[in-house]
Design a protein around this motif. Structure first.
Motif, mmCIF file in Angstrom:
data_model
loop_
_atom_site.group_PDB
_atom_site.id
_atom_site.type_symbol
_atom_site.label_atom_id
_atom_site.label_comp_id
_atom_site.label_asym_id
_atom_site.label_seq_id
_atom_site.Cartn_x
_atom_site.Cartn_y
_atom_site.Cartn_z
ATOM 1 N N TYR A 26 0.871 -1.177 0.000
ATOM 2 C CA TYR A 26 0.000 0.000 0.000
ATOM 3 C C TYR A 26 0.901 1.217 0.000
ATOM 4 C CZ TYR A 26 0.541 0.092 5.141
ATOM 5 O OH TYR A 26 1.048 0.129 6.414
ATOM 6 N N ARG A 71 -5.281 4.489 12.121
ATOM 7 C CA ARG A 71 -5.420 5.366 10.952
ATOM 8 C C ARG A 71 -6.672 6.221 11.056
ATOM 9 N NH1 ARG A 71 -2.982 4.533 6.246
ATOM 10 N NH2 ARG A 71 -4.919 4.785 5.095
ATOM 11 N N LYS A 76 -6.742 0.906 4.679
ATOM 12 C CA LYS A 76 -5.597 0.960 3.770
ATOM 13 C C LYS A 76 -6.053 0.473 2.395
ATOM 14 C CE LYS A 76 -2.261 -0.099 7.367
ATOM 15 N NZ LYS A 76 -1.416 -1.146 7.939
#
Length: 111
Positions: A26, A71, A76
């Protein structure tokens, strides 16, 4: 104008990095690995814009992972190289190798 089937330097490097990283491919790890291999930082924005272009061309596919608290609840976006992407990598390698081998001075190691 880009020759059909040949990749730019950054496109090739990103596809090779995705293949190297496998399931962990990613944006951030791709950018970090590119920086490590090239010896200088690669802009995350540049990586993402290239990934978007590669996906539009059908050379990579993306999928969203699970959202994580680290996050801020965002997921992601993972990338994988498609069959077309792998063909483009091999085609670019073939052309570069052919060009390289046609230049005698580059076939010798520097003294």
């Amino acid at each position: 104008m880009k020759t059909q089937g040949l990749l730019s330097e950054l496109e090739l490097l990103i596809l090779l990095t995705i293949l190297h990283l496998g399931d962990e491919a990613y944006g951030v790890p791709i950018s970090r690995e590119l920086a490590k291999q090239r010896g200088h930082a690669v802009s995350l924005a540049g990586v993402y814009s290239t990934l978007d272009r590669l996906e539009l061309a059908g050379l990579v596919a993306s999928s969203l992972g699970e959202a994580t608290p680290e996050r801020g609840g965002r997921a992601k976006r993972y990338f994988r190289v498609t069959r077309g992407g792998l063909r483009a990598v091999h085609n670019t390698r073939r052309v570069l190798t052919q060009l390289w081998s046609n230049i005698p001075a580059l076939n010798k190691e520097p003294a």
